[in-house]
Design a protein around this motif. Structure first.
Motif, short mmCIF file in Angstrom:
data_model
loop_
_atom_site.label_atom_id
_atom_site.label_comp_id
_atom_site.label_asym_id
_atom_site.label_seq_id
_atom_site.Cartn_x
_atom_site.Cartn_y
_atom_site.Cartn_z
N GLU A 61 -9.62 39.48 11.74
CA GLU A 61 -8.71 39.00 10.70
C GLU A 61 -7.90 37.81 11.19
OE1 GLU A 61 -7.76 43.23 8.38
OE2 GLU A 61 -6.72 42.72 10.25
N THR A 62 -7.46 37.89 12.43
CA THR A 62 -6.68 36.78 12.99
C THR A 62 -7.53 35.53 13.15
OG1 THR A 62 -5.23 38.32 14.15
CG2 THR A 62 -5.26 36.05 14.94
N ASP A 63 -8.75 35.69 13.59
CA ASP A 63 -9.65 34.54 13.72
C ASP A 63 -9.90 33.89 12.36
OD1 ASP A 63 -9.84 34.91 16.45
OD2 ASP A 63 -11.76 35.96 16.37
N ALA A 64 -10.05 34.70 11.31
CA ALA A 64 -10.27 34.16 9.97
C ALA A 64 -9.04 33.40 9.50
CB ALA A 64 -10.62 35.28 9.00
N TYR A 65 -7.87 33.90 9.82
CA TYR A 65 -6.62 33.22 9.46
C TYR A 65 -6.51 31.89 10.20
CZ TYR A 65 -1.55 32.59 8.87
OH TYR A 65 -0.30 32.09 8.57
N ILE A 66 -6.75 31.91 11.49
CA ILE A 66 -6.67 30.69 12.29
C ILE A 66 -7.66 29.64 11.80
CG2 ILE A 66 -7.09 29.75 14.61
CD1 ILE A 66 -5.86 32.36 15.71
N ALA A 67 -8.78 30.08 11.27
CA ALA A 67 -9.79 29.15 10.75
C ALA A 67 -9.29 28.36 9.55
CB ALA A 67 -11.06 29.90 10.38
N THR A 68 -8.22 28.84 8.88
CA THR A 68 -7.66 28.09 7.75
C THR A 68 -6.73 26.97 8.21
OG1 THR A 68 -5.63 29.46 7.44
CG2 THR A 68 -7.68 30.21 6.36
N LEU A 69 -6.26 27.03 9.46
CA LEU A 69 -5.27 26.08 9.93
C LEU A 69 -5.88 24.70 10.16
CD1 LEU A 69 -3.27 28.36 12.41
CD2 LEU A 69 -2.99 28.08 9.94
N GLN A 70 -5.08 23.67 9.91
CA GLN A 70 -5.54 22.29 9.95
C GLN A 70 -4.73 21.49 10.96
OE1 GLN A 70 -8.08 21.37 7.54
NE2 GLN A 70 -8.06 23.60 7.26
N ARG A 71 -5.31 20.37 11.41
CA ARG A 71 -4.53 19.41 12.21
C ARG A 71 -3.41 18.85 11.33
NH1 ARG A 71 -4.93 16.60 16.95
NH2 ARG A 71 -6.74 17.85 17.51
N TRP A 72 -2.23 18.70 11.93
CA TRP A 72 -1.02 18.36 11.16
C TRP A 72 -0.31 17.19 11.82
CZ3 TRP A 72 4.05 20.54 12.95
CH2 TRP A 72 5.10 20.24 12.08
N ASN A 73 0.41 16.41 11.03
CA ASN A 73 1.21 15.32 11.57
C ASN A 73 2.40 15.91 12.31
OD1 ASN A 73 2.64 13.06 12.22
ND2 ASN A 73 2.95 12.34 10.12
N GLY A 74 2.32 15.96 13.63
CA GLY A 74 3.36 16.58 14.44
C GLY A 74 4.69 15.87 14.41
N ASP A 75 4.74 14.64 13.87
CA ASP A 75 6.03 13.97 13.76
C ASP A 75 6.94 14.69 12.79
OD1 ASP A 75 5.74 12.04 15.68
OD2 ASP A 75 5.08 10.47 14.31
N GLY A 76 6.39 15.66 12.03
CA GLY A 76 7.25 16.50 11.19
C GLY A 76 8.31 17.22 11.99
N MET A 77 8.02 17.48 13.27
CA MET A 77 9.01 18.15 14.12
C MET A 77 10.17 17.24 14.48
SD MET A 77 6.51 20.07 16.85
CE MET A 77 4.87 20.62 16.37
N TYR A 78 9.97 15.95 14.32
CA TYR A 78 10.98 14.97 14.75
C TYR A 78 11.69 14.30 13.57
CZ TYR A 78 8.67 15.52 19.25
OH TYR A 78 8.15 16.05 20.42
N GLY A 79 11.22 14.54 12.36
CA GLY A 79 11.86 13.94 11.19
C GLY A 79 13.24 14.55 10.93
N LYS A 80 14.23 13.70 10.73
CA LYS A 80 15.60 14.17 10.51
C LYS A 80 15.88 14.35 9.02
CE LYS A 80 17.41 12.00 14.74
NZ LYS A 80 17.81 13.23 15.44
#
Length: 254
Positions: free
Chosen positions: A163-182
């Motif tokens: 189940e966890t592997d199936a969930y992880i398979a839905t995840l996508q590469r993301w713009n990590g600058d979202g962590m730095y946006g104010k």
């Protein structure tokens, strides 16, 4: 029946929440899950926190301008987006303007409840954890990123390996600058009916961060209801029935 808008986390897409949203719909609720544009697959990225903010503000505005009362659910990075997007759309604010509809509540599900001028990285750095960022996240040269350990750091325990592997398979590469946006705005300053789902085993947004968000909102005059769930960063997957019940009780006033 309540109308929910779920703002998903980084790496996630609407399909990542299928069990959770199905459970809410089976409880009689209407659920919207717009896909954030920062996970649109573009390389280099062409969307960020502010693009996501514009999308969510437009989406929720269309509902409230039609007279709908909306509860906004936010998971992880979705907390940054919702907090930045929804200022001025609260039901009390709109009633004072002679308008119908509005956002009646905010639910942060192990989500970032930041303040104006603050980024998630600022919180991490304030806790002395800035050096952990490259250990937890694999940033490409174009600033898109993935988790180095999605099973351990993002999802956590609670479901079978399959189940966890199936969930992880839905995840996508993301713009990590979202962590730095104010953040440029702060919705919880005028939408003060707030629920917070605290994930006690979260390895991505640690529990002390989550508790700090609650304290900040309470000091800002919010009426905050909290629930603790014994799980990791993705309770809408690992404890989806429990979280659906919490959200149902939140809008029911129990």
């Amino acid at each position: 029946m309540s109308t929910f808008v779920l703002i998903h986390g980084g790496w996630h897409i609407p399909a990542s929440y299928s069990e959770f949203t199905t459970t809410l719909r089976n409880l009689g609720h209407e659920v919207h899950v717009p896909r954030l544009v920062s996970v649109n697959g573009a390389r280099p990225p062409n969307a960020d926190l502010y693009t996501d903010t514009d999308l969510i503000r437009s989406y929720v505005s269309s509902l409230v301008e039609a007279g709908r009362s909306v509860t906004v659910l936010m998971h992880s990075y979705g907390g940054q987006v919702g907090t930045n997007a929804l200022e001025g759309l609260g039901a009390e604010t709109r009633v004072a303007q002679g308008l119908k509809g509005g956002v009646t509540g905010l639910v942060y599900i192990t989500a970032n409840a930041l303040k104006e001028g603050e980024s998630m990285f600022d919180v991490v750095a304030a806790h002395g954890h800035a050096d952990w960022m490259p250990l937890a996240f694999d940033f490409a040269d174009d600033r898109t990123c993935v988790s180095r350990d999605p099973k351990g750091l993002v999802v956590g325990p609670g479901r079978s390996d399959a189940e966890t592997d199936a969930y992880i398979a839905t995840l996508q590469r993301w713009n990590g600058d979202g962590m730095y946006g104010k953040l440029r705005a702060c919705a919880w300053r005028d939408i003060k009916n707030v629920g917070v789902v605290l994930a006690t085993q979260d390895m991505t947004i640690p529990l002390d961060y989550q508790r700090e968000f609650v304290q900040t909102m309470e000091e800002g005059g919010c009426a905050v209801r909290t629930w603790e769930v014994e799980t990791g960063h993705c309770p809408t997957f690992t404890k989806f029935e429990e979280v659906a019940k919490i959200v149902h009780e939140f809008v029911d006033g129990r």
